[in-house]
Design a protein around this motif. Structure first.
Motif, PDB file in Angstrom:
ATOM      1  N   ILE A 165       0.848  -1.185   0.000  1.00 35.48           N
ATOM      2  CA  ILE A 165       0.000   0.000   0.000  1.00 35.48           C
ATOM      3  C   ILE A 165       0.884   1.235   0.000  1.00 35.48           C
ATOM      4  O   ILE A 165       1.906   1.298   0.695  1.00 35.48           O
ATOM      5  CB  ILE A 165      -0.952  -0.012   1.222  1.00 35.48           C
ATOM      6  CG1 ILE A 165      -1.942   1.150   1.177  1.00 35.48           C
ATOM      7  CG2 ILE A 165      -0.180  -0.020   2.539  1.00 35.48           C
ATOM      8  CD1 ILE A 165      -3.086   1.021   2.181  1.00 35.48           C
TER       9      ILE A 165
ATOM     10  N   THR B 202      -3.186   0.145  -3.887  1.00 33.17           N
ATOM     11  CA  THR B 202      -2.867  -1.117  -3.223  1.00 33.17           C
ATOM     12  C   THR B 202      -2.577  -2.172  -4.285  1.00 33.17           C
ATOM     13  O   THR B 202      -3.097  -2.092  -5.408  1.00 33.17           O
ATOM     14  CB  THR B 202      -4.023  -1.596  -2.327  1.00 33.17           C
ATOM     15  OG1 THR B 202      -5.223  -1.694  -3.119  1.00 33.17           O
ATOM     16  CG2 THR B 202      -4.270  -0.623  -1.181  1.00 33.17           C
TER      17      THR B 202
ATOM     18  N   SER C  73      -4.525  -2.078   4.551  1.00 32.43           N
ATOM     19  CA  SER C  73      -4.872  -0.697   4.867  1.00 32.43           C
ATOM     20  C   SER C  73      -3.819  -0.140   5.820  1.00 32.43           C
ATOM     21  O   SER C  73      -2.996  -0.890   6.356  1.00 32.43           O
ATOM     22  CB  SER C  73      -6.270  -0.613   5.493  1.00 32.43           C
ATOM     23  OG  SER C  73      -6.329  -1.353   6.702  1.00 32.43           O
TER      24      SER C  73
END
Length: 124
Positions: free
Chosen positions: A51, A58, A71
């Motif tokens: 990411i 991503t 995340s």
């Protein structure tokens, strides 16, 4: 610079979910791409997901695409990997790492600041 600290691994049945966390407080990850890798017994360390700093981009290995989500929370220096629909082939030690400046690849050698990893075991 410090290392990453991974957590959240465990034993789960096939079809289950886990959320891995990576505490990157020990180092500066500003503007750095973060990644998750995994290493199964007798195998090399393989790329799982990465990411960008902003989170706007991503990338996933084909084997986890559609099941895993990476995340990050930059304010907390945290990176996460949500893993759904787990299968026994996902069994491995999972590591997070920081991509080296000026690197653009997804090989383990493109990343540094490895943590100790967290074990994920998926039973059939």
């Amino acid at each position: 610079q410090g290392q990453m600290v991974e957590s959240g691994g465990g034993l789960v049945q096939a079809g289950g979910s886990l959320r891995l966390s990576c505490d990157a407080s020990g180092r500066t990850i500003t503007s750095r791409v973060m990644g998750w890798f995994r290493q199964a017994p007798g195998k090399g360390r393989e790329f799982v997901a990465s990411i960008t700093w902003s989170g706007s981009s991503t990338y996933y290995a084909e084997s986890v695409k559609g099941r895993f989500t990476i995340s990050r929370d930059n304010a907390r220096n945290m990176v996460y990997l949500q893993m759904n629909s787990l299968n026994p082939e996902d069994t491995a030690v999972y590591y997070c790492a920081c991509r080296r400046p000026f690197s653009t690849g997804a090989r383990a050698s493109d990343f540094d600041s490895w943590g100790q990893g967290t074990q994920v075991t998926v039973s059939s």
